[in-house]
Design an enzyme around this catalytic site. Structure first.
Site, short mmCIF file in Angstrom:
data_model
loop_
_atom_site.label_atom_id
_atom_site.label_comp_id
_atom_site.label_asym_id
_atom_site.label_seq_id
_atom_site.Cartn_x
_atom_site.Cartn_y
_atom_site.Cartn_z
N HIS A 43 0.84 -1.19 0.00
CA HIS A 43 0.00 0.00 0.00
C HIS A 43 0.88 1.24 0.00
O HIS A 43 2.08 1.17 0.22
CB HIS A 43 -0.90 0.01 1.24
CG HIS A 43 -0.14 0.19 2.52
ND1 HIS A 43 0.63 -0.82 3.07
CD2 HIS A 43 0.02 1.27 3.34
CE1 HIS A 43 1.20 -0.38 4.18
NE2 HIS A 43 0.87 0.88 4.36
N ASP A 95 0.63 5.34 1.79
CA ASP A 95 -0.06 6.00 2.90
C ASP A 95 -0.89 7.17 2.39
O ASP A 95 -0.41 7.98 1.58
CB ASP A 95 0.94 6.49 3.94
CG ASP A 95 1.59 5.34 4.71
OD1 ASP A 95 1.12 4.19 4.56
OD2 ASP A 95 2.55 5.60 5.45
N HIS A 97 4.78 0.09 -0.01
CA HIS A 97 5.52 -0.66 1.00
C HIS A 97 4.61 -1.71 1.63
O HIS A 97 3.39 -1.69 1.45
CB HIS A 97 6.11 0.26 2.07
CG HIS A 97 5.12 1.20 2.70
ND1 HIS A 97 4.61 2.31 2.06
CD2 HIS A 97 4.54 1.20 3.94
CE1 HIS A 97 3.78 2.96 2.84
NE2 HIS A 97 3.70 2.29 3.99
N ARG A 132 6.07 -8.60 15.93
CA ARG A 132 6.68 -7.31 15.64
C ARG A 132 5.74 -6.20 16.09
O ARG A 132 4.52 -6.31 15.92
CB ARG A 132 6.94 -7.19 14.14
CG ARG A 132 7.50 -5.84 13.67
CD ARG A 132 7.68 -5.83 12.17
NE ARG A 132 8.29 -4.60 11.68
CZ ARG A 132 7.61 -3.55 11.26
NH1 ARG A 132 6.27 -3.57 11.26
NH2 ARG A 132 8.24 -2.47 10.83
#
Length: 355
Positions: free
Chosen positions: A233, A235, A289, A299
């Site tokens: 995607h 941002d 990304h 994570r």
């Protein structure tokens, strides 16, 4: 992994089992140490910028730092910053409180009152709403928190119900306030380096009440290959500032190829969003990304998104423009419609002016 993870994890396998069956995905062995999404992908360092240069005595050094920020935004769309002014202790406390809140039972996190955090409806999110294939599935959970929600309405006696919440509220508020100042500073530099006359542009478009924070957790994904922690995607903001742990997993497209970002414990990651790409007429790059799933380790990350109000109009700072004029509200609505219809975001290409 924490022993309570089984009750805190979202029910990914149960919810998406038909998707796995549809694609005939075979469970991996427990000895597997990497997913196929990370195979043969080069690990790279992002451009590193020392922000202490912005207060250097020599004017040339200050200007060189601003130039480096603009160049990284043109060439990479991503960079990392050190000596950014956010105390290391604050970042450690943010991570600690984030881990605690994600350890809460899943049913409690998804509840209407969201553990008494008094957040807007739908603030807790997990998985993907309408995945049509595995590439559209995100193996993650998150708290999406508008800045005007950040514990401003938390009851005074909240600690009586959950002692973790009062500490979380205080820590999140301090972190968000500090990182918002950094975001505005970087955005103003990017506006300045394009020669824009109105250096109050960002302050006029973005107020503390229009931005938001997103706390992310990516649980281990040990059984299936071809699953991402967060699907590819861009941002939908002006810029994003990311604080992440050292597990790794962030990947971005550089020169047409996926690369893995090497974690730096001293740095924050900054990336350009769609709105800056549109406003800069394509000079600054909003880069695709994703986050790959890890079979063994969870994570954590926290992202701050510099966003305008819904009625803010986004248009190129110069003509001829690559993109038609649009409001941020219109842009978000189009993104949400595309995700419902196609399972993924289409983004700025929807607003290109056809010659």
């Amino acid at each position: 992994m924490d022993r309570n993870a089984n009750i805190s994890d979202p029910p990914f396998e149960e919810t998406y089992k038909n998707l796995f069956l549809k694609h005939n995905i075979t469970p991996l062995t427990t000895t597997t140490t990497t997913t196929t999404t990370t195979a043969t992908i080069e690990v790279r360092d992002l451009p590193l910028i020392d922000l202490s240069r912005l207060v250097a005595t020599a004017a040339k050094e200050r200007e060189n730092c601003k130039r480096d920020i603009a160049n990284a935004s043109r060439e990479w769309g991503f960079f990392q910053v050190v000596n950014h002014g956010i105390p290391h202790r604050m970042l450690e406390e943010m991570n600690k409180e984030q881990v605690k809140v994600f350890r809460e039972p899943f049913n409690k996190k998804k509840g209407d009152n969201c553990m008494n955090l008094r957040l807007s409806p739908g603030s807790y999110r997990w998985g993907s709403p309408t995945p049509n294939c595995l590439s559209q599935l995100s193996w993650s959970e998150a708290f999406h928190i508008p800045m005007n929600d950040i514990c401003s309405n938390a009851p005074r006696n909240i600690a009586n119900g959950n002692p973790n919440i009062s500490n979380l509220c205080s820590t999140v508020k301090q972190f968000a306030t500090t990182v918002s100042e950094l975001a505005n500073k970087l955005a103003n530099i990017l506006v300045e380096k394009l020669g824009h006359d109105e250096l109050t542009f960002i302050e006029e478009k973005c107020s503390p009440n229009t931005c938001y924070l997103r706390m992310n957790r990516y649980p281990p994904c040990p059984k299936y290959s071809h699953v991402l922690g967060l699907m590819p995607h861009t941002d939908s903001d002006f810029l994003t500032i990311l604080y992440q742990d050292q597990v790794g997993g962030l990947q971005l497209v550089k020169d047409g190829r996926w690369i893995s970002v090497k974690p730096n414990p001293e740095a924050l990651i900054v990336n350009i969003g769609d709105l800056f790409q549109a406003w800069s007429n394509g000079v600054y790059k909003s880069v695709v990304h994703r986050v790959v799933a890890n079979p063994r380790f969870e994570r954590f990350s926290t992202a701050y998104f510099l966003c305008p109000s819904g009625d803010a109009v986004i248009q190129s700072y110069r003509e001829p423009s690559m993109y038609r004029k649009f409001s941020f509200g219109e842009y978000r609505q189009q993104v949400q419609q595309d995700v419902r219809e196609f399972g993924h975001k289409i983004g700025l290409s929807r607003f290109l002016i056809c010659n």
